[in-house]
Design a protein around this motif. Structure first.
Motif, PDB file in Angstrom:
ATOM      1  N   ALA A 154      52.584  47.180  47.318  1.00 56.44           N
ATOM      2  CA  ALA A 154      51.665  46.976  46.192  1.00 56.44           C
ATOM      3  C   ALA A 154      50.372  46.316  46.663  1.00 56.44           C
ATOM      4  O   ALA A 154      49.268  46.716  46.272  1.00 56.44           O
ATOM      5  CB  ALA A 154      52.335  46.125  45.122  1.00 56.44           C
ATOM      6  N   PHE A 155      50.493  45.308  47.523  1.00 54.01           N
ATOM      7  CA  PHE A 155      49.313  44.613  48.041  1.00 54.01           C
ATOM      8  C   PHE A 155      48.392  45.578  48.783  1.00 54.01           C
ATOM      9  O   PHE A 155      47.166  45.589  48.563  1.00 54.01           O
ATOM     10  CB  PHE A 155      49.754  43.481  48.970  1.00 54.01           C
ATOM     11  N   LEU A 156      48.954  46.420  49.632  1.00 49.72           N
ATOM     12  CA  LEU A 156      48.140  47.297  50.476  1.00 49.72           C
ATOM     13  C   LEU A 156      47.433  48.377  49.662  1.00 49.72           C
ATOM     14  O   LEU A 156      46.262  48.693  49.914  1.00 49.72           O
ATOM     15  CB  LEU A 156      49.026  47.925  51.554  1.00 49.72           C
ATOM     16  N   VAL A 157      48.130  48.946  48.694  1.00 44.77           N
ATOM     17  CA  VAL A 157      47.494  49.972  47.859  1.00 44.77           C
ATOM     18  C   VAL A 157      46.363  49.361  47.036  1.00 44.77           C
ATOM     19  O   VAL A 157      45.288  49.963  46.894  1.00 44.77           O
ATOM     20  CB  VAL A 157      48.531  50.639  46.948  1.00 44.77           C
ATOM     21  N   VAL A 158      46.581  48.158  46.506  1.00 48.53           N
ATOM     22  CA  VAL A 158      45.531  47.513  45.713  1.00 48.53           C
ATOM     23  C   VAL A 158      44.363  47.109  46.615  1.00 48.53           C
ATOM     24  O   VAL A 158      43.218  47.073  46.154  1.00 48.53           O
ATOM     25  CB  VAL A 158      46.102  46.322  44.946  1.00 48.53           C
ATOM     26  N   CYS A 159      44.615  46.836  47.887  1.00 45.51           N
ATOM     27  CA  CYS A 159      43.510  46.584  48.828  1.00 45.51           C
ATOM     28  C   CYS A 159      42.549  47.767  48.856  1.00 45.51           C
ATOM     29  O   CYS A 159      41.324  47.600  48.870  1.00 45.51           O
ATOM     30  CB  CYS A 159      44.054  46.336  50.235  1.00 45.51           C
ATOM     31  N   ALA A 160      43.114  48.973  48.882  1.00 44.01           N
ATOM     32  CA  ALA A 160      42.280  50.178  48.886  1.00 44.01           C
ATOM     33  C   ALA A 160      41.485  50.298  47.597  1.00 44.01           C
ATOM     34  O   ALA A 160      40.296  50.639  47.606  1.00 44.01           O
ATOM     35  CB  ALA A 160      43.149  51.416  49.104  1.00 44.01           C
ATOM     36  N   ASN A 161      42.129  50.022  46.467  1.00 37.32           N
ATOM     37  CA  ASN A 161      41.411  50.079  45.197  1.00 37.32           C
ATOM     38  C   ASN A 161      40.335  49.000  45.115  1.00 37.32           C
ATOM     39  O   ASN A 161      39.248  49.237  44.582  1.00 37.32           O
ATOM     40  CB  ASN A 161      42.392  49.935  44.039  1.00 37.32           C
ATOM     41  N   ALA A 162      40.639  47.816  45.639  1.00 38.17           N
ATOM     42  CA  ALA A 162      39.651  46.734  45.634  1.00 38.17           C
ATOM     43  C   ALA A 162      38.420  47.133  46.437  1.00 38.17           C
ATOM     44  O   ALA A 162      37.285  46.814  46.054  1.00 38.17           O
ATOM     45  CB  ALA A 162      40.281  45.459  46.201  1.00 38.17           C
ATOM     46  N   TRP A 163      38.632  47.844  47.556  1.00 35.20           N
ATOM     47  CA  TRP A 163      37.496  48.309  48.353  1.00 35.20           C
ATOM     48  C   TRP A 163      36.618  49.266  47.554  1.00 35.20           C
ATOM     49  O   TRP A 163      35.379  49.227  47.662  1.00 35.20           O
ATOM     50  CB  TRP A 163      38.000  48.999  49.625  1.00 35.20           C
ATOM     51  N   MET A 164      37.215  50.117  46.732  1.00 34.28           N
ATOM     52  CA  MET A 164      36.431  51.034  45.901  1.00 34.28           C
ATOM     53  C   MET A 164      35.560  50.270  44.916  1.00 34.28           C
ATOM     54  O   MET A 164      34.487  50.746  44.521  1.00 34.28           O
ATOM     55  CB  MET A 164      37.365  51.988  45.166  1.00 34.28           C
ATOM     56  N   ASN A 165      35.991  49.073  44.518  1.00 33.28           N
ATOM     57  CA  ASN A 165      35.212  48.247  43.602  1.00 33.28           C
ATOM     58  C   ASN A 165      34.223  47.336  44.321  1.00 33.28           C
ATOM     59  O   ASN A 165      33.229  46.919  43.712  1.00 33.28           O
ATOM     60  CB  ASN A 165      36.155  47.399  42.749  1.00 33.28           C
ATOM     61  N   ALA A 166      34.494  46.995  45.573  1.00 36.02           N
ATOM     62  CA  ALA A 166      33.600  46.130  46.343  1.00 36.02           C
ATOM     63  C   ALA A 166      33.556  46.640  47.781  1.00 36.02           C
ATOM     64  O   ALA A 166      34.100  46.011  48.693  1.00 36.02           O
ATOM     65  CB  ALA A 166      34.072  44.684  46.283  1.00 36.02           C
ATOM     66  N   PRO A 167      32.935  47.806  48.010  1.00 34.29           N
ATOM     67  CA  PRO A 167      32.972  48.435  49.338  1.00 34.29           C
ATOM     68  C   PRO A 167      32.263  47.598  50.408  1.00 34.29           C
ATOM     69  O   PRO A 167      31.144  47.128  50.210  1.00 34.29           O
ATOM     70  CB  PRO A 167      32.267  49.779  49.120  1.00 34.29           C
ATOM     71  N   ARG A 168      32.961  47.418  51.513  1.00 30.92           N
ATOM     72  CA  ARG A 168      32.442  46.699  52.676  1.00 30.92           C
ATOM     73  C   ARG A 168      32.959  47.389  53.929  1.00 30.92           C
ATOM     74  O   ARG A 168      33.761  48.303  53.866  1.00 30.92           O
ATOM     75  CB  ARG A 168      32.929  45.235  52.679  1.00 30.92           C
ATOM     76  N   GLY A 169      32.506  46.923  55.087  1.00 32.96           N
ATOM     77  CA  GLY A 169      33.065  47.384  56.353  1.00 32.96           C
ATOM     78  C   GLY A 169      32.451  48.646  56.908  1.00 32.96           C
ATOM     79  O   GLY A 169      33.086  49.337  57.710  1.00 32.96           O
ATOM     80  N   PHE A 170      31.218  48.969  56.553  1.00 32.63           N
ATOM     81  CA  PHE A 170      30.556  50.151  57.093  1.00 32.63           C
ATOM     82  C   PHE A 170      29.068  50.070  56.776  1.00 32.63           C
ATOM     83  O   PHE A 170      28.621  49.280  55.936  1.00 32.63           O
ATOM     84  CB  PHE A 170      31.126  51.430  56.474  1.00 32.63           C
ATOM     85  N   THR A 171      28.313  50.864  57.487  1.00 35.23           N
ATOM     86  CA  THR A 171      26.923  51.133  57.124  1.00 35.23           C
ATOM     87  C   THR A 171      26.769  52.639  57.002  1.00 35.23           C
ATOM     88  O   THR A 171      27.539  53.400  57.602  1.00 35.23           O
ATOM     89  CB  THR A 171      25.947  50.606  58.190  1.00 35.23           C
ATOM     90  N   ARG A 172      25.808  53.052  56.197  1.00 39.87           N
ATOM     91  CA  ARG A 172      25.603  54.484  56.005  1.00 39.87           C
ATOM     92  C   ARG A 172      24.123  54.793  56.147  1.00 39.87           C
ATOM     93  O   ARG A 172      23.290  54.296  55.380  1.00 39.87           O
ATOM     94  CB  ARG A 172      26.102  54.923  54.628  1.00 39.87           C
ATOM     95  N   THR A 173      23.795  55.601  57.132  1.00 44.46           N
ATOM     96  CA  THR A 173      22.415  56.012  57.370  1.00 44.46           C
ATOM     97  C   THR A 173      22.356  57.522  57.451  1.00 44.46           C
ATOM     98  O   THR A 173      23.165  58.158  58.144  1.00 44.46           O
ATOM     99  CB  THR A 173      21.886  55.404  58.685  1.00 44.46           C
ATOM    100  N   ASP A 174      21.405  58.100  56.729  1.00 48.95           N
ATOM    101  CA  ASP A 174      21.228  59.553  56.685  1.00 48.95           C
ATOM    102  C   ASP A 174      22.516  60.269  56.267  1.00 48.95           C
ATOM    103  O   ASP A 174      22.826  61.358  56.774  1.00 48.95           O
ATOM    104  CB  ASP A 174      20.752  60.082  58.049  1.00 48.95           C
ATOM    105  N   GLY A 175      23.280  59.644  55.365  1.00 46.24           N
ATOM    106  CA  GLY A 175      24.500  60.266  54.868  1.00 46.24           C
ATOM    107  C   GLY A 175      25.675  60.172  55.808  1.00 46.24           C
ATOM    108  O   GLY A 175      26.745  60.715  55.513  1.00 46.24           O
ATOM    109  N   VAL A 176      25.533  59.481  56.941  1.00 44.14           N
ATOM    110  CA  VAL A 176      26.607  59.372  57.934  1.00 44.14           C
ATOM    111  C   VAL A 176      27.121  57.934  57.957  1.00 44.14           C
ATOM    112  O   VAL A 176      26.337  56.981  58.026  1.00 44.14           O
ATOM    113  CB  VAL A 176      26.107  59.783  59.338  1.00 44.14           C
ATOM    114  N   VAL A 177      28.452  57.777  57.885  1.00 45.99           N
ATOM    115  CA  VAL A 177      29.075  56.458  57.927  1.00 45.99           C
ATOM    116  C   VAL A 177      29.136  55.966  59.366  1.00 45.99           C
ATOM    117  O   VAL A 177      29.620  56.675  60.259  1.00 45.99           O
ATOM    118  CB  VAL A 177      30.490  56.516  57.315  1.00 45.99           C
ATOM    119  N   ARG A 178      28.649  54.760  59.599  1.00 43.06           N
ATOM    120  CA  ARG A 178      28.606  54.194  60.950  1.00 43.06           C
ATOM    121  C   ARG A 178      29.122  52.755  60.925  1.00 43.06           C
ATOM    122  O   ARG A 178      29.304  52.167  59.857  1.00 43.06           O
ATOM    123  CB  ARG A 178      27.168  54.202  61.493  1.00 43.06           C
TER     124      ARG A 178
END
Length: 459
Positions: A154-178
């Motif tokens: 339950a914790f791990l699945v909600v971690c994924a949902n939490a990321w959808m609400n507060a996305p972190r851990g990437f940068t996106r330039t020119d449509g490409v995730v980096r």
């Protein structure tokens, strides 16, 4: 990724009808699975508590209850495995725009959840098979990984949902995730309040649902000690978690005000940014105004910032195109809060009566409400998830990816929705039928063994 984007551009954007079908299918799958997920977290805890009491006291009623609940957990785990598998396929089939772009960012909690699932399955099999074949204390220990792994899932699945609400851990330039950081994405700013809220809710749902079964039995005249224990243990666990959940919900509201102020504005149907914002209960959204609601002056500002001068962002701060459907979110939020306080009052009723007389309340209305308490808890959870998911719209990944851009553009998604609906209908009927067989298999207590509890007053 380039091949995937070329394929999507060749098909073209999804039609509004297919987008609705995809959203309805995902809502059905999540709404169905979340009940099984709650039971998968809470019922192992109940089973272990009741078995531990049986070992410690030598009371056969505790042991019989633990064995019956273990059978139920086995059935519910199987049904949950089916719905969980459907959900895993739907993530890729319905939402390739998200998984194709951001799968590398958010794949870590999904992968580790698979490990937790297999640990839970293995130890549940050991626990069920080992009953009566190993010493009781060893058998009890074999059930602990079931509880731990279920909670971890339950914790791990909600971690994924939490990321959808507060996305972190990437940068996106020119449509490409980096510059992907899976750990930073997994432990995003929304993780703490979302996971706490969900896990506490799981114990409440499991406790109230199980207690409701035995409350219904007591209403039908089964007043023996077996039914009393089957009611009191799960109801007490759920009652303990109820005030905790209200405190966690207050904490979650403050975090949402920081991370997703538009969602909070939709939940409160607050159209104008203002200091001293009122807390609105009920009402109907007509145009850009909430009418016929009960307003508590300065209530929202006090709850969020502990001051009547706290400024709360309203829906006027964002364009209409990025506002969620206000009436749905507001109604779901009020339903969730209302069910929570209703369960708190029911818990307080039992606590007060037990403190005064060491017995259940004498009114049959208490047992009637207790029999429905599990339904109230499920409604609260479903309403809470509606606030979480619909309140994020029109975004799938908040502020980065719209739902209309994440959906599969292939035609005919309505066919999949119809098929999945039929699958869940069959799965619901079969699961309920098997659960009723388990309930009927509980051996009646012989009259000479029964300890009659008080007779509720006729109402």
């Amino acid at each position: 990724m380039a091949t995937w984007r070329l394929a999507l551009s060749a098909v073209g954007p999804a039609t509004p009808a297919d987008l609705i079908a995809a959203r309805l299918q995902m809502a059905l799958s999540l709404g169905w699975h979340i009940v099984l997920a709650c039971l998968g977290v809470g019922m192992p805890a109940l089973m272990l508590i009741i078995q531990w009491r049986g070992i410690r006291t030598g009371d056969a009623d505790y042991t019989r209850l633990a064995r019956q609940w273990a059978k139920a957990i086995g059935v519910l785990f199987a049904a949950g495995a089916v719905s969980g598998t459907i959900l895993s396929f739907e993530m890729g089939l319905l939402w390739p725009g998200m998984m194709g772009t951001y799968g590398q960012v958010i794949g870590l909690p999904f992968a580790t959840e698979g490990i937790a699932f297999f640990i839970e399955a293995i130890f549940l099999g050991i626990y069920l098979y080992a009953w009566g074949r190993v010493p009781p204390k060893v058998h009890l220990l074999s059930g602990i990984p079931v509880l731990v792994a279920g909670t971890a899932s339950a914790f791990l699945v909600v971690c994924a949902n939490a990321w959808m609400n507060a996305p972190r851990g990437f940068t996106r330039t020119d449509g490409v995730v980096r510059q992907v950081s899976p750990w930073r994405a997994m432990f995003n700013p929304a993780v703490l309040h979302e996971t706490l809220h969900m896990i506490v809710a799981a114990f409440m749902v499991a406790g109230f649902l199980v207690a409701g079964v035995y409350a219904a039995g007591m209403l039908r005249g089964h007043r023996d000690r077996y039914h009393l224990l089957g009611f009191l243990v799960p109801f007490t666990l759920a009652a303990v978690f109820t005030p905790i959940q209200i405190l966690v919900g207050d904490f979650a509201g403050k975090r949402i005000a920081e991370l997703q102020p538009t969602k909070l504005a939709a939940a409160e149907a607050l159209f104008r940014t203002q200091a001293g914002a009122p807390l609105s209960i009920g009402g109907i959204v007509i145009g850009d105004r909430l009418r016929y609601s009960i307003e508590i002056p300065y209530g929202l500002s006090l709850l969020v910032g502990h001051s009547t001068d706290t400024v709360i962002q309203g829906l006027d701060a964002v364009p209409r195109a990025v506002r969620p459907p206000v009436m749905i979110v507001h109604l779901a939020f009020d339903t969730m809060v209302g069910m929570g306080f209703l369960l708190l009052l029911l818990s307080a009723w039992l606590a007060y009566n037990w403190w005064r007389r060491k017995e259940l309340p004498r009114s049959r209305w208490f047992l009637r409400a207790a029999a429905l308490s599990g339904v109230f808890a499920v409604i609260a959870v479903e309403a809470g998830w509606t606030v979480t998911e619909v309140g994020r719209q029109p975004w799938t990944v908040y502020g980065h990816l719209r739902t209309s851009d994440a959906v599969n553009p292939a035609p005919g998604l309505w066919v999949g929705f119809v098929v999945v609906t039929l699958v869940y209908a069959v799965l619901t009927v079969v699961t309920l039928y098997v659960m009723r067989l388990i309930r009927w298999s509980e051996r009646p207590v012989a009259p000479q063994e029964r300890e009659r509890i008080h007779e509720p007053e006729t109402s």
